[in-house]
Design a protein around this motif. Sequence first.
Motif, PDB file in Angstrom:
ATOM      1  N   ARG A  31       0.838  -1.202   0.000  1.00  0.00           N
ATOM      2  CA  ARG A  31       0.000   0.000   0.000  1.00  0.00           C
ATOM      3  C   ARG A  31       0.865   1.241   0.000  1.00  0.00           C
ATOM      4  N   ARG A  32       0.328   2.310  -0.542  1.00  0.00           N
ATOM      5  CA  ARG A  32       1.068   3.569  -0.501  1.00  0.00           C
ATOM      6  C   ARG A  32       1.105   4.109   0.919  1.00  0.00           C
ATOM      7  N   ILE A  33       2.179   4.791   1.246  1.00  0.00           N
ATOM      8  CA  ILE A  33       2.293   5.376   2.593  1.00  0.00           C
ATOM      9  C   ILE A  33       1.362   6.578   2.681  1.00  0.00           C
ATOM     10  N   PRO A  34       0.387   6.510   3.597  1.00  0.00           N
ATOM     11  CA  PRO A  34      -0.539   7.640   3.746  1.00  0.00           C
ATOM     12  C   PRO A  34       0.096   8.759   4.571  1.00  0.00           C
ATOM     13  N   GLU A  35      -0.570   9.898   4.639  1.00  0.00           N
ATOM     14  CA  GLU A  35      -0.061  10.965   5.510  1.00  0.00           C
ATOM     15  C   GLU A  35      -0.264  10.553   6.972  1.00  0.00           C
ATOM     16  N   LYS A  36       0.449  11.218   7.847  1.00  0.00           N
ATOM     17  CA  LYS A  36       0.307  11.011   9.289  1.00  0.00           C
ATOM     18  C   LYS A  36       0.635   9.592   9.750  1.00  0.00           C
ATOM     19  N   LEU A  37       1.607   8.948   9.086  1.00  0.00           N
ATOM     20  CA  LEU A  37       2.049   7.628   9.530  1.00  0.00           C
ATOM     21  C   LEU A  37       3.291   7.809  10.418  1.00  0.00           C
ATOM     22  N   VAL A  38       3.178   7.328  11.660  1.00  0.00           N
ATOM     23  CA  VAL A  38       4.245   7.487  12.659  1.00  0.00           C
ATOM     24  C   VAL A  38       4.650   6.116  13.179  1.00  0.00           C
ATOM     25  N   VAL A  39       5.963   5.892  13.290  1.00  0.00           N
ATOM     26  CA  VAL A  39       6.492   4.676  13.928  1.00  0.00           C
ATOM     27  C   VAL A  39       7.038   5.072  15.288  1.00  0.00           C
ATOM     28  N   PHE A  62      -2.092   2.210  20.161  1.00  0.00           N
ATOM     29  CA  PHE A  62      -0.935   2.503  19.328  1.00  0.00           C
ATOM     30  C   PHE A  62      -0.030   1.280  19.237  1.00  0.00           C
ATOM     31  N   GLY A  63       0.565   1.052  18.067  1.00  0.00           N
ATOM     32  CA  GLY A  63       1.620   0.050  17.928  1.00  0.00           C
ATOM     33  C   GLY A  63       2.950   0.683  18.331  1.00  0.00           C
ATOM     34  N   ALA A  64       3.957  -0.157  18.588  1.00  0.00           N
ATOM     35  CA  ALA A  64       5.287   0.360  18.951  1.00  0.00           C
ATOM     36  C   ALA A  64       6.301  -0.772  18.934  1.00  0.00           C
ATOM     37  N   THR A  65       7.569  -0.388  18.812  1.00  0.00           N
ATOM     38  CA  THR A  65       8.675  -1.346  18.896  1.00  0.00           C
ATOM     39  C   THR A  65       9.527  -1.020  20.122  1.00  0.00           C
ATOM     40  N   PHE A  95       2.852  -5.688  20.964  1.00  0.00           N
ATOM     41  CA  PHE A  95       3.953  -4.795  20.595  1.00  0.00           C
ATOM     42  C   PHE A  95       5.099  -5.608  19.990  1.00  0.00           C
ATOM     43  N   GLU A  96       5.951  -4.900  19.257  1.00  0.00           N
ATOM     44  CA  GLU A  96       7.100  -5.574  18.641  1.00  0.00           C
ATOM     45  C   GLU A  96       8.317  -5.519  19.568  1.00  0.00           C
TER      46      GLU A  96
END
Length: 287
Positions: A31-39, A62-65, A95-96
Amino acid sequence: MRAIVLCGLMLAISCVSWAVAEAEEAGAAGRRIPEKLVVLTFDDSAKSHFTVVRPLLLQYKFGATFFITEGWDFATNKRDYMTWEEIARLHRDGFEIGNHTRDHLGITEKTVSRLDEQLSGIERQCERHGIPKPVTFAWPGNATTPKAFEILKQHGMLFARRGGAPEYPYEGGRGFAFQPGADHPLLLPSAGDARPKWMLEDLMRAVRQAEPGRVAILQFHGAPDTAHDWVSTSRDNFAAFMNYLAVNKYRVIALRDLAQFAGTQTVPADHNAIVAERQRQLKASPQ
Ligand SMILES: [Zn+2]
């Protein structure tokens, strides 16, 4: 009646072919990277990752590593560092768990020969505690060397995260957003690397860069970091940062989740080119 059945059948066939086309597109390119994508990433196995960060992230979904190391006095100091049972709980929460070397060893040309055993040390502990083998890595102490790429790949690493340097000096914790195709997947920059003096505007500056096609990767240590005060984020500031991301509808994921987006694993011909280009931009118009 026969016409209705036929119509229904044709509709079903066209639905299936549409779904197949979409799956092929997603499979081939992602998929294309949408706006407002935060890792979101958290380094150094700080105790507050479990006691402060975990409940907030669960609340916001929220996801997180969490990049785990057994460096410093991790083995005996359970006031400042998580236990492996707590780390395993983070994994079971969804979580990762990423690899940050056993001894928090800076990886340079001189130390790269020790990287294999450093990665294996964390992998063995993960296996012992029911955690999958990590597929992401965070370079300890801001050292990086392309001589490590082969070993990281042999260990199955999809992505490796660095700091905001060399484009920005380490001290301010500033950085650029990840630009797929230009940034090497094993040298992903931190768009922000939280410091004790960071205020909401510093976080906003980092995540504003999350335009379509760009990912803002954030690096945190403890909140607070009771063993490393020079990278600590206060509990109140951290809560305000997470609230800002939620209220402003950022999509917050773990580093491994980037693999589902188009072009994130593309290796550039020259991994230094984008760094040099950003340094030229900063020289021309300092920010
Ligand atoms: Zn670290």
